[in-house]
Write an enzyme that holds these catalytic residues in place. Sequence first.
Site, PDB file in Angstrom:
ATOM      1  N   GLU A   1      49.823-135.240  10.250  1.00 48.29           N
ATOM      2  CA  GLU A   1      49.605-136.627  10.686  1.00 48.29           C
ATOM      3  C   GLU A   1      48.126-136.974  10.717  1.00 48.29           C
ATOM      4  O   GLU A   1      47.752-138.131  10.936  1.00 48.29           O
ATOM      5  CB  GLU A   1      50.234-136.853  12.065  1.00 48.29           C
ATOM      6  CG  GLU A   1      49.404-136.457  13.258  1.00 48.29           C
ATOM      7  CD  GLU A   1      49.232-134.957  13.443  1.00 48.29           C
ATOM      8  OE1 GLU A   1      48.406-134.556  14.276  1.00 48.29           O
ATOM      9  OE2 GLU A   1      49.921-134.182  12.752  1.00 48.29           O
TER      10      GLU A   1
ATOM     11  N   HIS B   1      47.785-130.197  10.964  1.00 44.72           N
ATOM     12  CA  HIS B   1      48.220-131.528  11.394  1.00 44.72           C
ATOM     13  C   HIS B   1      48.429-132.456  10.206  1.00 44.72           C
ATOM     14  O   HIS B   1      47.490-133.125   9.763  1.00 44.72           O
ATOM     15  CB  HIS B   1      47.185-132.139  12.351  1.00 44.72           C
ATOM     16  CG  HIS B   1      47.152-131.488  13.688  1.00 44.72           C
ATOM     17  ND1 HIS B   1      47.867-131.963  14.771  1.00 44.72           N
ATOM     18  CD2 HIS B   1      46.518-130.372  14.126  1.00 44.72           C
ATOM     19  CE1 HIS B   1      47.666-131.175  15.822  1.00 44.72           C
ATOM     20  NE2 HIS B   1      46.851-130.204  15.450  1.00 44.72           N
TER      21      HIS B   1
ATOM     22  N   CYS C   1      51.621-127.371  14.689  1.00 45.30           N
ATOM     23  CA  CYS C   1      50.608-126.735  15.534  1.00 45.30           C
ATOM     24  C   CYS C   1      51.247-125.829  16.596  1.00 45.30           C
ATOM     25  O   CYS C   1      51.777-124.785  16.269  1.00 45.30           O
ATOM     26  CB  CYS C   1      49.698-127.803  16.153  1.00 45.30           C
ATOM     27  SG  CYS C   1      48.152-127.134  16.809  1.00 45.30           S
TER      28      CYS C   1
END
EC number: 6.3.5.5
Length: 376
Positions: A352, A350, A260
């Site tokens: 994650e 993202h 990001c």
Amino acid sequence: MSKAVLVLEDGRVFTGRPFGATGQALGEAVFSTGMSGYQETLTDPSYHRQIVVATAPQIGNTGWNGEDSESRGERIWVAGYAVRDPSPRASNWRATGTLEDELIRQRIVGIAGIDTRGVVRHLRSRGSMKAGVFSDGALAEPADLIARVRAQQSMLGADLAGEVSTAEPYVVEPDGPPGVSRFTVAALDLGIKTNTPRNFARRGIRCHVLPASTTFEQIAELNPHGVFLSNGPGDPATADHVVALTREVLGAGIPLFGICFGNQILGRALGLSTYKMVFGHRGINIPVVDHATGRVAVTAQNHGFALQGEAGQSFATPFGPAVVSHTCANDGVVEGVKLVDGRAFSVQYHPEAAAGPHDAEYLFDQFVELMAGEGR
């Protein structure tokens, strides 16, 4: 019934009722299209100084719990929250309270009962803009409220990473036997989500989370196998210290991975420029094309700035040739860059998740393989 208003910089006013704390909240109005994951959204430091408008019509159904927050201490980072229809009760076995109770506890001013889809259509055509939520004693004449909104700092040129970063370094130990780790990663906290160190821990990696002001000398003292650049809020064009630090890491040949805001930092370190998007990407179902494989991943995203570039674009850098590795299938926005030799790579989205799909979680494994290949 009490009154609350959402006031936009261009003079548009939406009237509803208070939700959460009452008073005044100022920030940039943005919208998130995720149908779930509101707790992760509210606690994501990347939303610092932003008023989030939820496109999902009902919010709060699963209440609030002690497990899903993406910030240390469960802190809510959004400046304000706008929803259509808040659920009157929490219905989830993990819930420890309601969403509104948590908003009140953390003094987050919100508004409910407004046409959030109408707000989103307005922001899509006009762009994200300064805004304010006002209720109770903060209410005043429209002209006064508009003046307050316009007087606040713009997100363009805002240097916010230092406001959300940890003040002191801390360590997230790897899962498994105490004292045993495969690698050590130095993670620069520019607004890091808690699920990122967890992903490293699950892979047997010790993660040193460091303040945004960390120097290269401090990183070198840790002798890390790799360096990670986290997500975070604000304008990447202001992050000159982190860009310079990244160039030192690249010059030292240490494997590097960014997510990001970290993608924008790596891009700047490689010579690309950034720009502010009209309304950004904020949601959990955004398609991204990997130009090395042609595969498409459905991703979670939260960014209002992006790198200048085109799909597959190659460019020279002081650290060797680089390429735009990923772009958004919807609008062609740059979603990833990398050095051709593989020593450094980053993505705008993202992997994650939290909340969102796990299509791109393999990127953590790619970073592990990179560190293993370096033999540090």
